[in-house]
Scaffold this motif. Structure first.
Motif, PDB file in Angstrom:
ATOM      1  N   HIS A 132       0.866  -1.182   0.000  1.00  0.00           N
ATOM      2  CA  HIS A 132       0.000   0.000   0.000  1.00  0.00           C
ATOM      3  C   HIS A 132       0.902   1.232   0.000  1.00  0.00           C
ATOM      4  O   HIS A 132       1.707   1.421   0.900  1.00  0.00           O
ATOM      5  CB  HIS A 132      -0.918   0.011   1.219  1.00  0.00           C
ATOM      6  N   GLU A 133       0.760   2.052  -1.027  1.00  0.00           N
ATOM      7  CA  GLU A 133       1.680   3.165  -1.226  1.00  0.00           C
ATOM      8  C   GLU A 133       1.740   4.108  -0.032  1.00  0.00           C
ATOM      9  O   GLU A 133       2.785   4.685   0.267  1.00  0.00           O
ATOM     10  CB  GLU A 133       1.263   3.951  -2.475  1.00  0.00           C
ATOM     11  N   ASP A 134       0.632   4.258   0.680  1.00  0.00           N
ATOM     12  CA  ASP A 134       0.575   5.201   1.793  1.00  0.00           C
ATOM     13  C   ASP A 134       0.840   4.553   3.150  1.00  0.00           C
ATOM     14  O   ASP A 134       1.212   5.253   4.098  1.00  0.00           O
ATOM     15  CB  ASP A 134      -0.808   5.877   1.839  1.00  0.00           C
ATOM     16  N   THR A 147       6.592   3.812  -7.398  1.00  0.00           N
ATOM     17  CA  THR A 147       5.478   4.090  -8.293  1.00  0.00           C
ATOM     18  C   THR A 147       5.799   5.338  -9.104  1.00  0.00           C
ATOM     19  O   THR A 147       6.674   6.136  -8.733  1.00  0.00           O
ATOM     20  CB  THR A 147       4.169   4.328  -7.522  1.00  0.00           C
ATOM     21  N   ARG A 253      -3.602   2.066  -3.131  1.00  0.00           N
ATOM     22  CA  ARG A 253      -3.484   3.490  -2.806  1.00  0.00           C
ATOM     23  C   ARG A 253      -4.730   3.955  -2.073  1.00  0.00           C
ATOM     24  O   ARG A 253      -5.823   3.423  -2.285  1.00  0.00           O
ATOM     25  CB  ARG A 253      -3.310   4.331  -4.078  1.00  0.00           C
TER      26      ARG A 253
END
Length: 348
Positions: A132-134, A147, A253
């Motif tokens: 999960h990017e965050d 990314t 995301r």
């Protein structure tokens, strides 16, 4: 299932937890969550014996460039210690938390100079939200960008490296051992870290014994060469173990959080191989099964794979398994794709 299947989005809404609950019942019924004290007693004994053999070999070989072979051997042993610390942190070895924390700190802090408390916190957050990017700390763009959005917003070192990061990935892994040491020491300043004094004393004991042994047995030049060979190969080994697990898999995301089963399966990949692969990768080649059942003893993951794969087939959830080389190829391809905005900006 074919190793190059395209990962599809979840087939549709389902009752939260129900798909995983049914899978969990199958796994429990097969007895795969039962502890394996005999296995871990043997594994810990073997790793400890290899650890002692490595340092004994350093003393016996003495002032010779042949000690660099000992450095390489100990790099592999340090990697196995790290894998044991990983299993311990997931409560695969000991039922009681206190025993897990104590043995984990001995293996991590004292054995290889890794801040166990820092790593455990980071790894727990990764397991909760893989890729999960965050929310996944393993996707923080501190050195590399993962990314294209990170690439567009990058500055400093990530932007400097981002253009060629796919080519630099494996060379940069040689620094991972040093990064573990630095991060562990820096974490001691974090007031939220449990047992900072104990962790600090164990780290001090490791660094004192490690450097003391090198400079007592070897002249300065050979001691420094030993240190760099040992730590660079240790970092490369660790990075090569963890890189195939999630890199190149779908990135989540924002509020994009599927249910637990899909969140773990669709962002992870397994690596094909036999018993030797299981030993070298410490069971993490069964990354999907490990993420679904983190406390499952690693020797059970091979058997769990058939159950998990069959369950995913029933649900229509893609399950990705590839070769080790294939996983590296996908990792490097995703890194190259992520750095595209930086390359375009420089050629504009």
């Amino acid at each position: 299932m074919d190793s190059l299947q395209t990962v599809r989005p979840p087939p549709g809404p389902s009752e939260p937890g129900s798909d995983f609950a049914r899978l969990s019942k199958k796994v429990q019924a097969a007895g795969l969550m039962a502890r394996r004290p005999g296995y871990y007693a043997l594994r810990c004994s073997l790793v400890l014996a290899l650890y002692a053999a490595g340092w004994t070999a350093l003393v016996l070989v003495g002032d010779s460039w042949w000690t660099l072979l000992v450095a390489a051997f100990l790099a592999a042993v340090f990697g196995q210690v790290a894998l044991l610390a990983h299993d311990i942190a997931h409560r695969q070895v000991f039922r009681l938390r206190r025993a897990s924390e104590l043995s984990g700190r001995i293996a991590g802090n004292l054995g290889i100079g890794m801040g166990y408390g820092w790593w455990q916190d980071k790894h727990t957050r990764h397991h909760a939200n893989p890729n999960h990017e965050d929310l996944d700390p393993d996707l923080d763009p501190d050195v590399l960008v993962w990314t294209q959005d990170q690439a567009r917003a990058s500055k400093g070192l990530p932007r400097f490296l981002g253009r060629s990061q796919a080519f630099l990935f494996f060379p940069l892994l040689t620094l991972e051992g040093f990064n573990l040491h630095v991060s562990g020491v820096r974490s001691l300043a974090d007031g939220a870290l449990k047992n900072r004094v104990g962790e600090g004393l164990l780290l001090l004991a490791h660094f004192s014994a490690y450097l003391g042994a090198l400079f007592l047995v070897l002249p300065p030049g050979k001691a420094i060469a030993f240190l760099f060979v040992n730590q660079c190969l240790f970092g490369l080994y660790l990075g090569s173990i963890f890189a195939p697990n999630h890199k190149g898999m779908p990135v989540l995301r924002g509020t994009d959080r599927p249910d637990f089963l899909r969140r773990q399966v669709l962002t992870s990949r397994d690596v094909r191989g036999g018993r030797f692969t299981d030993i070298v990768l410490g069971g993490l080649n069964y990354q999907i099964e490990h993420h679904l059942f983190p406390s499952m003893p690693s020797p059970h993951l091979r058997r769990a794979q058939a159950i998990v794969r069959g369950h995913c087939r029933e649900l229509g959830v893609s399950y990705l398994e590839t070769s080790l080389i294939g996983s590296y190829r996908q990792t490097l391809a995703s890194l190259h794709e992520a750095g595209a905005p930086i390359r375009k900006a420089r050629t504009a």
